[in-house]
Design a protein around this motif. Structure first.
Motif, PDB file in Angstrom:
ATOM      1  N   ARG A 272      42.919  -5.925  -5.744  1.00 28.87           N
ATOM      2  CA  ARG A 272      44.360  -6.010  -5.990  1.00 28.87           C
ATOM      3  C   ARG A 272      45.192  -5.710  -4.746  1.00 28.87           C
ATOM      4  O   ARG A 272      46.309  -6.222  -4.610  1.00 28.87           O
ATOM      5  N   ASN A 273      44.668  -4.909  -3.831  1.00 29.09           N
ATOM      6  CA  ASN A 273      45.432  -4.592  -2.617  1.00 29.09           C
ATOM      7  C   ASN A 273      45.502  -5.755  -1.632  1.00 29.09           C
ATOM      8  O   ASN A 273      46.157  -5.646  -0.601  1.00 29.09           O
ATOM      9  N   ALA A 274      44.817  -6.845  -1.958  1.00 30.63           N
ATOM     10  CA  ALA A 274      44.868  -8.026  -1.094  1.00 30.63           C
ATOM     11  C   ALA A 274      45.786  -9.107  -1.655  1.00 30.63           C
ATOM     12  O   ALA A 274      45.915 -10.181  -1.061  1.00 30.63           O
ATOM     13  N   LEU A 275      46.425  -8.850  -2.785  1.00 31.97           N
ATOM     14  CA  LEU A 275      47.270  -9.865  -3.405  1.00 31.97           C
ATOM     15  C   LEU A 275      48.476 -10.189  -2.537  1.00 31.97           C
ATOM     16  O   LEU A 275      49.113  -9.301  -1.964  1.00 31.97           O
ATOM     17  N   VAL A 276      48.790 -11.480  -2.472  1.00 34.52           N
ATOM     18  CA  VAL A 276      49.960 -11.962  -1.736  1.00 34.52           C
ATOM     19  C   VAL A 276      50.782 -12.804  -2.707  1.00 34.52           C
ATOM     20  O   VAL A 276      50.268 -13.790  -3.243  1.00 34.52           O
ATOM     21  N   PRO A 277      52.043 -12.446  -2.983  1.00 35.79           N
ATOM     22  CA  PRO A 277      52.855 -13.222  -3.921  1.00 35.79           C
ATOM     23  C   PRO A 277      52.922 -14.697  -3.529  1.00 35.79           C
ATOM     24  O   PRO A 277      53.210 -15.032  -2.380  1.00 35.79           O
ATOM     25  N   GLY A 278      52.609 -15.537  -4.477  1.00 31.32           N
ATOM     26  CA  GLY A 278      52.649 -16.973  -4.246  1.00 31.32           C
ATOM     27  C   GLY A 278      51.331 -17.570  -3.784  1.00 31.32           C
ATOM     28  O   GLY A 278      51.135 -18.775  -3.885  1.00 31.32           O
ATOM     29  N   PHE A 279      50.441 -16.732  -3.255  1.00 29.40           N
ATOM     30  CA  PHE A 279      49.144 -17.215  -2.791  1.00 29.40           C
ATOM     31  C   PHE A 279      48.053 -16.457  -3.559  1.00 29.40           C
ATOM     32  O   PHE A 279      47.842 -15.265  -3.337  1.00 29.40           O
ATOM     33  N   ASP A 280      47.393 -17.148  -4.454  1.00 31.49           N
ATOM     34  CA  ASP A 280      46.370 -16.510  -5.287  1.00 31.49           C
ATOM     35  C   ASP A 280      45.166 -16.137  -4.429  1.00 31.49           C
ATOM     36  O   ASP A 280      44.502 -17.009  -3.863  1.00 31.49           O
ATOM     37  N   VAL A 281      44.895 -14.841  -4.369  1.00 35.97           N
ATOM     38  CA  VAL A 281      43.785 -14.334  -3.568  1.00 35.97           C
ATOM     39  C   VAL A 281      42.759 -13.683  -4.473  1.00 35.97           C
ATOM     40  O   VAL A 281      43.093 -12.841  -5.301  1.00 35.97           O
ATOM     41  N   GLY A 282      41.524 -14.113  -4.335  1.00 37.79           N
ATOM     42  CA  GLY A 282      40.434 -13.482  -5.068  1.00 37.79           C
ATOM     43  C   GLY A 282      39.377 -13.003  -4.098  1.00 37.79           C
ATOM     44  O   GLY A 282      39.282 -13.511  -2.980  1.00 37.79           O
ATOM     45  N   GLY A 283      38.595 -12.020  -4.510  1.00 33.08           N
ATOM     46  CA  GLY A 283      37.579 -11.548  -3.591  1.00 33.08           C
ATOM     47  C   GLY A 283      36.783 -10.376  -4.093  1.00 33.08           C
ATOM     48  O   GLY A 283      36.914  -9.956  -5.246  1.00 33.08           O
ATOM     49  N   LYS A 284      35.941  -9.837  -3.228  1.00 31.93           N
ATOM     50  CA  LYS A 284      35.068  -8.715  -3.568  1.00 31.93           C
ATOM     51  C   LYS A 284      35.050  -7.729  -2.410  1.00 31.93           C
ATOM     52  O   LYS A 284      34.808  -8.112  -1.258  1.00 31.93           O
ATOM     53  N   THR A 285      35.310  -6.476  -2.738  1.00 30.71           N
ATOM     54  CA  THR A 285      35.243  -5.412  -1.732  1.00 30.71           C
ATOM     55  C   THR A 285      33.800  -4.965  -1.542  1.00 30.71           C
ATOM     56  O   THR A 285      32.940  -5.171  -2.392  1.00 30.71           O
ATOM     57  N   GLY A 286      33.563  -4.308  -0.404  1.00 30.17           N
ATOM     58  CA  GLY A 286      32.248  -3.738  -0.141  1.00 30.17           C
ATOM     59  C   GLY A 286      32.393  -2.468   0.674  1.00 30.17           C
ATOM     60  O   GLY A 286      32.959  -2.489   1.766  1.00 30.17           O
ATOM     61  N   THR A 287      31.908  -1.363   0.122  1.00 32.86           N
ATOM     62  CA  THR A 287      31.947  -0.078   0.827  1.00 32.86           C
ATOM     63  C   THR A 287      30.519   0.421   0.946  1.00 32.86           C
ATOM     64  O   THR A 287      29.904   0.810  -0.055  1.00 32.86           O
ATOM     65  N   ALA A 288      29.991   0.407   2.157  1.00 32.40           N
ATOM     66  CA  ALA A 288      28.599   0.815   2.382  1.00 32.40           C
ATOM     67  C   ALA A 288      28.568   2.105   3.189  1.00 32.40           C
ATOM     68  O   ALA A 288      29.319   2.262   4.158  1.00 32.40           O
ATOM     69  N   ASP A 289      27.705   3.020   2.770  1.00 37.93           N
ATOM     70  CA  ASP A 289      27.498   4.242   3.548  1.00 37.93           C
ATOM     71  C   ASP A 289      26.770   3.885   4.839  1.00 37.93           C
ATOM     72  O   ASP A 289      25.801   3.131   4.832  1.00 37.93           O
TER      73      ASP A 289
END
Length: 580
Positions: free
Chosen positions: A481-498
């Motif tokens: 959700r922190n990658a959302l841009v109004p007017g441009f639909d953004v989808g994706g997957k985060t990755g946090t690796a130790d």
């Protein structure tokens, strides 16, 4: 009669006696003989002069021919003159903007055997070139060799000031210097050359490997205007991308960051950067830390972004559908390890929920259902376990376990145990979004038809459709959700690796990444960002949702209009923003 008078009388008688038998008309013959002798002498003298001049000119002409046919003098410190002036083609972005070009310059040399006073020469040169190594220059001038470079690629002002010194045995040789107008903007993509104008890294090295170096070696590129090389890079987007990751590295107190924007249908790299970087106009200032292109020449455990590929594998196998559920209530204990969820829901999760909540337990169970051999084969098919093929020379081989066991398959399912390059991850992610075609990345322009001809089908179209829906769901309801841009639909997957420190996973050092696509209903571009060991994030979130995802947001919001992606507002995209 006096003695003198007698002598005069004798001479007079002798004169008349010698000419007494001659006729009066024969008196001019002695004068004619004199004229002939004078004429012959004059002709002889002219002939001698002509012969002398002819001999001199023949000698001069012969020496000129000899010099013209002789091989240039070769010494260890200097190449042939035509090599020094060898041209390189301009490098342009996709819109024709110059990324690299040649400029004329001169270099300073000495003929030590002609140097009168080495001490004075060094002292005078140091007034114009204050940072020279005095000892080194002095040793060169005292070497009594026939040629020594003193300083390569001078400025016009330096050349003028050295000329004014009037040092005997000092001269200048014309050269060409590579100039990069954008500085560090596209450093790792464009690369740089050495002092002899030979490609050392990036696309500069690629151009040399295509035959330019061989042509230059035999003098066939001397001062000739070569056809420019156009890249797939868009300088405008490249500038935005690098600015975003450089700001992110500083703001989130990280040790490194990187990003790429790639066309999912052609495989063209529109922008790519890794920081720290360097200025190709002065690459030595970047030191080793800035020379490493972490996007293609650095391997990392990509964390939960790998759950995208595990989920796609499960769906593509036909053993799992979006309607299936997996029990994520209890941790998995295997081989002395405990697999648990970072933000566990402690309940049965559907496949979309496993993706949304980034459940390690649910993802591991999907991988276990598919099997170890099929898991390894799928990642190999996606190009994540083999060396990536592209024009950029700096590409690192991924690492994987020598022998895949069940524990390996489980940890790899959620992004631990396999290290690959961020660029490879983006390329594989594009295959999930474009209908299932794996397309090798390119830094040169490529049409969609050319890409289709060179692509490999790796997953079903239905699997790609399902993955787009999961990316979209996670982009609006999950960690993206922190990658959302109004007017441009953004989808994706985060990755946090130790991160691994001294052979053990650290609990307070992360490698964060975000794999995104937009517009998600009909993806045109893949955007991947990573940030290495950040100490902070937006709203205090140190995971990928707090730093890697916002970097994607900033890149897309600034570059999407430049890429020709039109914004859409409202549920069906027909509503317009109206300003009152």
């Amino acid at each position: 009669m006096s003695f003198l008078s007698r002598i005069m009388v004798v001479k007079s008688k002798a004169h008349f006696s010698a000419g007494g038998n001659n006729h009066p008309g024969d008196l001019g013959m002695p004068f004619e003989g004199t004229r002939k002798r004078s004429s012959n002498q004059a002709k002889s003298r002219v002939a001698i002069v002509i012969a002398s001049f002819t001999a001199v000119y023949c000698i001069i002409g012969g020496r000129l021919v000899q010099y013209g046919m002789a091989q240039p003098e070769t010494v260890s410190s200097i190449g042939r003159a035509d090599n020094l002036m060898a041209s390189r083609p301009d490098i342009l972005d996709r819109n024709g903007e110059i990324l690299a070009t040649d400029i004329r310059t001169v270099s300073l040399y000495a003929e030590p055997h002609k140097i009168v006073d080495a001490d004075e020469a060094v002292e005078q040169l140091s007034t114009v070139l204050p940072n020279i190594n005095v000892t080194e220059i002095y040793n060169k001038l005292k070497s009594q060799s026939r040629f020594q470079w003193l300083r390569r690629q001078l400025t016009p002002k330096q050349q003028s000031e050295i000329l004014a010194l009037g040092i005997p045995g000092i001269g200048f040789r014309p050269e060409k210097r590579r100039f990069y107008p954008g500085g560090a903007t596209a450093a790792h993509v464009v690369g740089y050359v050495n002092v002899d104008n030979r490609g050392i890294a990036g696309m500069e090295r690629y151009i040399d490997n295509q035959g330019l170096a061989d042509l230059a070696a035999i003098g066939m590129t001397s001062d000739a205007k070569l056809e420019p090389v156009k890249l797939s890079i868009d300088l405008r987007v490249q500038n935005i991308l690098r600015d975003t990751i450089a700001h992110g590295m500083t703001e989130f107190q990280a040790i490194a960051a990187g990003a790429v924007v790639m066309n999912v249908h052609t495989g063209e790299i529109v922008a790519m950067a890794s920081v720290p970087d360097f200025d190709p106009n002065n690459p030595s200032a970047g030191a080793e830390d800035g020379w490493l292109n972490r996007m293609s020449n650095g391997t990392f455990e990509m964390g939960s972004t790998f759950k995208s590929f595990t989920t796609a594998m499960a769906l593509d196998s036909g053993k799992v559908t979006l309607r299936d559920s997996f029990d994520a209530r209890f941790p998995i204990r295997i081989g002395g390890f405990t697999i648990k969820d970072f933000h566990g829901k402690n309940r049965v999760l559907t496949v979309p929920e496993i993706f949304q909540y980034s459940s390690n337990i649910g993802t591991a169970k999907m991988a276990d259902l598919v099997g170890i051999d099929a898991h390894k084969e799928f990642l190999t098919r996606m190009g994540l376990l083999t060396k990536m093929q592209t024009e950029l020379p700096e590409v690192k081989m991924p690492s994987q376990p020598r022998e895949w066991k069940k524990i390996n398959s489980i940890t790899i399912s959620f992004g631990h145990g396999v290290s690959t390059t961020p660029l490879q991850t983006a390329v594989a992610g594009a295959a999930l979004m474009n209908g299932g075609k794996l397309i090798e990345p390119t830094f040169l322009p490529r049409t969609e038809a050319e890409a289709d001809a060179a692509s490999t089908k790796v997953i079903k179209k239905t699997t790609s459709d399902d993955m787009r829906s999961l990316f979209k769901w996670n982009g609006t309801h999950g960690s993206g959700r922190n990658a959302l841009v109004p007017g441009f639909d953004v989808g994706g997957k985060t990755g946090t690796a130790d991160k691994v420190v001294n052979g053990r996973y650290s609990s307070d050092l992360n490698f964060n990444a975000f794999l995104a696509a937009f517009p998600i209903d009909n993806p045109q571009y893949i955007v991947l960002t990573f940030i290495d060991a950040p100490k902070s994030g937006e709203r205090g979130i140190r995971t990928a949702a707090g730093n890697a995802a916002p970097m994607v947001r900033d890149i897309i919001s600034r570059s999407a209009p430049l890429l020709g992606v039109e914004p859409k507002f409202g549920d069906v995209g027909s509503a317009l923003l109206v300003s009152y």
